[in-house]
Design an enzyme around this catalytic site. Structure first.
Site: not given
Lengths: 206, 360, 361
Positions: B51, B207, B237, B239, B330
Site C-alpha cells: 500500500y 479511512h 493516484r 487504488n 479487506y
C-alpha cells in the site's frame, strides 16, 4: 471485530474533568451518567456558573444524589444548577434554551450511554458547537446503537457482536466503524455470502 | 420536471455512437473493446503489492490515455450513466450533501461542465451569458439553461445534476479544524463503503477501516499533503480491488445481492467472473468553497481480458499469490483466493518482468 | 438546442466558453498579469490592480485567499504573499495592497518603487490558509492596520451568503441554511493609516466598527470575546501584539481552539550568514544575512518545494540531518515539540545560527 487493526472512527472516551478556563459550565447527563456527574462534582469546583441537565432512567436515577450534592454539599442554588427532565424531548428543549442563551466560553460536558452522548452532540451542533468542543464520558453500559446499512434502521442497546436488525431482521455483524452523525456503529449482514452461516453470538458490549 | 428521466429513451438513438450497449447488473453484458483493454490503468509496477499513497500531479496524459483529460469519458459512458440512474432510483441516499456545501456544489458543476465542454466538444457544450449558463449534453440528450449560483433554476441540486452526467463517484471535502470532512457525496459505484453512513466524517474516521496504513503514518501524510493542495494543481493516484462480475454498485447497502457472487468463483469461470477494479482517484482544490473534490473513476477488467497482455496477467498472479492476509480480507478476495490462484497460475511461467506497469 | 443557446451562438460567439477560462490542469504555470492601476490607499500602503495578460478570466477564489507575487530584481527573485482584496467572484481583476516595510528585505520596496502601471508580473494561483468556517453561527472579524487585507474578500463572501439566503434560493434546493451573522472590528493608529474605511462603511454599514487609536478609541478584545454567543468563530489579522492578545483572551475565556483563527504572515527575519549542505547532491549553498534559506536555495538553482512562503502551510518542510549550531524556528506550522526536536525546518521563514546545516534534500 477487526482484530488486526485499530479503526480510528471508533471514539475513545475518558472521564469528565472541569475545564477551568471557562465562562460557564453546562453538563448534560442521562441515567448512569448521573454518577459520572457526581464524580465530576467531587473535583475542585470551578468558580463559574454550573448547570446540570439530567434525564433519569428507570434503572438508573441519581436525581436525589445530584440534588443533595449540588444544594446541600456545594451550596448552589438548585433552581439554576439542576434541571431534571422526565422525557428526552423535554431535556432537548431545555438544552436548546440553555444553549441559545449561552456565550462562547461555555464548556459543555455529556455523560450517558454512547447513543446519548452523540444525541447531545447533534443538538449542540445546531448551535454551532463542534464535536471537539464537548467533553464526554461513556457511563456504565458499553451497549451499541447499530445502523443497518441495508435498511437504514438503527437498533438500540445492542450488547452482542452480532445482532438482529430491528428493521429488516437480518443478522448484522456489528463493526467497529462508528458514525458520529448517526451516533451508531455500522451493521453489515453477516451471512449474505452463505445464508444461515452465522458465527456464535457473544455478549461483548455489556 | 426531471429532465434526466428521459435519458433512457433519448440515448437509444446514440447506440451507433462509440458507446457500448451493455449493463453493469443483471446479465452483466459489460465488456471492454481491444482499445479499452490497452488503455486500462493497470496499477502494479512490481510483482509485490505494498500500500502506498503514490500521489502524482494530475497532468494531461498521452492522447487516448485515461489521464488525457481531467474527467475521462469512455466507451462505457452511456451505460454507466444509466446504471447511476438506476442505483439512485433504488436508493436516493447515494447522493447526499450537507447544507454548508452549496458553494462546493457550484464549484463542482463549473469544473465538470468546463472540463467536459473543453475536452469533448463533440458531446458537450457550455455557453455563458454572464450568470446565465446553457449546458448541452448531446449524448444523453440533456439541455438546460440556468442561473449560475441559483439552485432553483436547475432540475436538481448542482452536484447531483453533474454527478449524473459524469462518469465516476465524487466526494466533496470541507477543510476545517485541521482536517478534511466528507460533507457531500455522489456515490453509485463505491468499492464497499457507504455514503449514508460515512457522510460528515473526518479524514481519519472515513479511512478508519483501511488496514495496514495507520501504523505507517500514511494517512497523516496524505492529509497534510491534501490540506495544502492548490487550485490549478490537481493530483491523482490509483487504488485497486477486485469485484466478482462487472458490477459498479458494490455498496454495503446491496451487499446481500452481490456478496454471494464471491462464492460462485471457480477455477473454471474466474477468467470471466473475477475483475480487477482500478480506481483513478483525482483530487482538485475548488475555487469558491476552498473544498476539495475527490473523484473516484472506476475501471473494470476481466482476467480473461487481462490475459491478452501476458505481462499484466503474470504479475497479477504474483501480486494476488503474495498479498497480505489482512488485505485479502479487506479487499474481499479471501473467500475465492484459491480458485482465483488456480485460474491464474497456468498463465504465469515465472519469467522475469520489466519494472513498471507499461506494456512491453 | 434551445432558442436561447441558438441566439447566443449566432449573435455573440465571443462569449462562448471554455476558450475563456483557466484550465485547472495548467500545472505549475503561474498566472501572468499586468499592473493596471496603482494607487495610495493609506500612508505607506499602495494598492495594485492586476488583470490577466491574455485577457482570460482569472481563477475564482474563496474569502481570505492570498497570492504569491514573483518579483525579479537583478539576480534575485523575491516572492511575497499578499491577500486578495477583490470580491472572490470577480474574475476580471485581482487587487492587492502592499505596505512599505521598514527594513524591507526587498519585496515591499520593489512593489513600491519599481512596479509601474503596465508592467507584467507573475503570480501564483490563489491559496487560502485563512478560510471562513462554514459551520459558524456568527463570524467576528478583528483587523489591526494592514491586517485588514484578508478581510476585504471575506466580507464580500459573507455578504454574498447573506444575499443568497434572502433570495430564498437555497431553500428551494431543499437545504435551508441560515447564513451566519457577522461583524468586522477594525483598529488602526489613525485615519491616515487606515485603508478602505469609506469603502467598508458603504459595504457593511453597522456591521463595521472602527477603533481610531489617535482619537483614543481602543478595542477591548477581552470584552468583545466575552460577549459572543455560542457557535461564534473569531478571525484576526494584524500586529503580532494584537494577535497574541486575542489568542490569549480566547484561551482564558474558554473558547475552543477550533473557533479561533488567525493569520500572521511573516517576512523571513534577517540573521547571520551560514552554509546549507544538501545531502543528496553534496551541493553547498550560502545563505546571506538578509536572505531566507528558501530564497538562497532557489538562487542556487535548487528546486525546493514551497507554497505560502509565510511559515504557515507546511509544504516547504525539510529534514535536518545535522548542524553545528542551533535552529531558529520562526514558522507557525511545526509543533513546539517538533521545534525542540530539531529534525525539521521550514526554510521559507526559519534559519540557523551556525556555520553549516545539512539537509536531507
Amino acid at each position: 471485530m477487526q482484530a488486526g487493526y485499530w479503526i480510528r472512527s471508533k471514539p475513545i472516551y475518558g472521564g469528565l474533568q472541569w475545564q477551568h478556563k471557562a465562562q460557564a459550565h453546562v453538563i448534560i447527563a442521562s441515567g448512569e451518567g448521573g454518577r459520572a456527574v457526581l464524580r465530576l462534582l467531587q473535583q475542585q469546583l470551578p468558580p463559574q456558573a454550573i448547570k446540570v441537565l439530567y434525564l433519569p432512567e428507570a434503572q438508573a436515577d441519581h436525581s436525589h444524589a445530584l440534588r443533595h450534592m449540588l444544594q446541600d454539599v456545594l451550596g448552589l442554588d438548585l433552581a439554576s444548577a439542576l434541571s431534571r427532565h422526565d422525557t428526552a424531548a423535554a431535556l432537548w428543549l431545555a438544552l436548546d434554551e440553555v444553549l441559545t442563551a449561552s456565550r462562547m466560553g461555555t464548556r459543555i460536558y455529556a455523560a450517558g450511554d454512547e447513543a446519548f452522548l452523540w444525541q447531545v452532540a447533534a443538538q449542540a451542533a445546531l448551535h454551532g458547537v463542534l464535536n471537539a468542543d464537548i467533553m464526554r464520558e461513556q457511563a456504565a453500559s458499553l451497549a451499541r446503537a447499530v445502523y443497518c446499512v441495508h435498511c437504514k434502521t438503527i437498533s438500540h442497546h445492542v450488547n452482542t457482536n452480532i445482532a438482529t436488525c430491528s428493521g429488516c431482521q437480518r443478522q448484522l455483524l456489528v463493526r467497529d466503524h462508528f458514525s458520529r452523525r448517526l451516533g451508531a456503529y455500522m451493521g453489515l449482514m453477516i451471512d449474505a455470502e452463505e445464508p444461515g452461516n452465522v458465527p456464535d453470538i457473544l455478549e461483548i458490549y455489556p | 420536471m426531471n429532465k434526466l428521466d428521459h435519458i433512457q429513451a433519448e440515448t437509444a438513438a446514440f447506440h451507433h455512437a462509440p458507446f457500448n450497449e451493455e449493463t453493469f447488473r443483471g446479465d452483466y453484458s459489460f465488456h471492454n473493446s481491444a482499445k479499452g483493454i490497452k488503455r486500462f490503468p493497470y496499477p502494479f509496477e512490481q510483482d509485490h503489492y505494498m500500500y502506498s499513497v503514490n500521489i502524482e500531479p494530475h497532468q494531461p496524459g498521452k492522447p487516448g490515455a485515461i489521464t488525457e483529460h481531467a474527467f475521462d469519458i469512455d466507451e462505457h459512458y452511456v451505460a454507466e450513466c444509466e446504471d447511476k440512474r438506476m442505483t439512485l432510483e433504488q436508493d436516493a441516499g447515494r447522493y447526499a450533501a450537507l447544507p454548508h456545501m452549496m458553494d462546493a456544489q457550484w464549484d463542482f458543476l463549473e469544473l465538470t461542465m468546463e472540463s467536459l465542454a473543453r475536452d469533448y466538444p463533440q458531446y458537450f457544450s457550455l455557453l455563458k451569458d454572464g450568470e446565465r449558463w446553457t449546458w448541452h449534453n448531446s449524448v444523453l440528450g440533456i439541455s438546460d439553461s440556468f442561473i449560475f449560483g441559483d439552485a432553483s433554476t436547475l432540475p436538481m441540486e448542482p452536484f447531483e445534476y453533474m454527478g449524473r452526467q459524469t462518469q465516476g463517484d465524487f466526494v466533496l471535502l470541507d477543510q476545517r479544524e485541521g482536517t478534511l470532512f466528507a460533507d457531500a457525496g455522489f456515490i453509485t459505484s463505491q468499492a464497499d463503503w457507504s455514503l449514508a453512513f460515512d457522510i460528515g466524517m473526518s479524514w481519519h474516521e472515513w479511512h478508519g477501516p483501511v488496514p495496514q496504513v495507520d501504523k505507517m503514518g500514511i494517512m497523516d501524510r496524505a492529509l497534510k499533503f491534501l490540506m495544502s493542495l492548490q487550485q490549478g494543481k490537481p493530483v491523482r493516484r490509483l487504488n485497486w480491488t477486485m469485484t466478482v462480475n462487472p458490477r459498479l454498485d458494490t455498496s454495503p447497502e446491496h451487499y446481500p445481492e452481490w456478496g454471494p457472487d464471491r462464492l460462485t468463483v471457480t477455477a473454471e469461470n474466474a477468467g470471466q467472473k473475477a475483475h480487477l477494479r482500478v480506481e483513478l482517484q483525482a483530487m482538485f482544490r475548488l475555487p469558491r468553497s476552498n473544498a476539495i473534490l475527490f473523484s473516484i473513476r472506476c475501471y473494470l477488467l476481466s482476467l480473461e481480458d487481462m490475459a491478452t497482455q501476458p505481462k499484466w496477467i503474470k504479475r497479477f498472479h504474483r501480486v494476488i499469490r503474495d498479498l497480505h492476509p489482512d488485505l485479502l480480507e479487506y479487499k474481499g478476495i479471501k473467500v475465492y483466493h484459491e480458485p482465483l490462484l488456480q485460474w491464474l497460475a497456468p498463465h504465469d511461467d515465472g519469467a522475469v518482468l520489466s519494472e513498471g506497469a507499461q506494456l512491453d | 438546442m434551445s432558442a436561447l443557446a441558438n441566439k447566443l451562438m449566432i449573435t455573440e460567439p465571443d462569449i462562448q466558453t471554455p476558450a475563456n477560462t483557466s484550465d485547472q490542469r495548467s500545472q505549475n504555470a503561474g498566472l501572468k498579469v499586468i499592473v493596471q492601476t496603482i494607487r495610495e490607499v493609506a500612508e505607506g500602503i499602495r494598492e495594485f490592480t492586476l488583470v490577466s495578460a491574455d485577457g482570460s478570466a482569472l481563477p475564482a477564489f474563496s474569502g481570505g485567499s492570498h497570492i504569491v507575487v514573483s518579483m525579479p530584481s537583478g539576480t534575485r527573485i523575491y516572492r511575497n504573499a499578499y491577500s486578495l482584496l477583490s470580491p472572490p467572484q470577480q474574475r476580471d481583476h485581482y487587487r492587492i495592497a502592499v505596505r512599505l516595510q521598514e527594513n524591507s528585505r526587498g519585496g515591499s520596496r520593489f512593489m513600491h518603487q519599481e512596479v509601474k502601471v503596465g508592467m507584467a508580473l507573475e503570480v501564483a494561483w490563489p491559496l487560502n490558509l485563512f478560510a471562513l468556517s462554514r459551520l459558524a453561527r456568527k463570524q467576528v472579524l478583528v483587523a489591526g492596520g494592514i491586517g485588514i487585507t484578508p478581510f476585504m474578500s471575506q466580507v464580500q463572501e459573507l455578504l454574498r451568503q447573506a444575499q443568497a439566503s434572502q433570495s430564498a434560493v437555497l431553500q428551494t434546493a431543499g437545504s435551508k441554511i441560515t447564513p451566519p451573522d457577522f461583524e468586522l472590528h477594525y483598529a488602526y493608529r489613525s485615519q491616515d493609516h487606515a485603508a478602505y474605511v469609506p469603502e467598508l462603511q458603504a459595504l457593511l454599514g453597522d456591521r463595521l466598527k472602527c477603533y481610531d487609536q489617535s482619537q483614543g478609541v481602543t478595542l477591548d478584545i477581552r470584552q468583545l470575546l466575552a460577549e459572543q454567543p455560542l457557535g461564534t468563530h473569531v478571525y484576526t489579522c494584524g500586529p503580532e501584539g494584537m494577535v497574541q492578545a486575542l489568542l490569549q483572551s480566547a484561551d482564558e475565556l474558554g473558547w475552543p481552539p477550533a473557533h479561533v483563527h488567525h493569520e500572521e504572515f511573516l517576512a523571513p527575519p534577517v540573521g547571520s550568514p551560514f552554509t546549507i549542505k544538501l545531502a543528496s547532491s553534496q551541493q553547498e549553498v550560502q545563505v546571506g544575512a538578509d536572505q531566507s534559506m528558501l530564497e538562497a536555495l532557489e538562487q542556487a538553482g535548487v528546486d525546493a518545494p514551497y507554497l505560502c512562503r509565510g511559515g504557515a502551510c507546511g509544504r516547504c518542510e525539510l529534514e535536518v540531518l545535522s548542524t553545528d549550531g542551533t535552529l531558529e524556528h520562526h514558522d507557525h506550522y511545526l509543533s513546539a515539540e517538533e521545534k525542540r526536536a530539531g529534525r525539521k525546518i521550514m526554510p521559507c521563514v526559519s534559519r540557523a545560527r551556525c556555520d553549516v546545516i545539512e539537509l536531507n534534500f
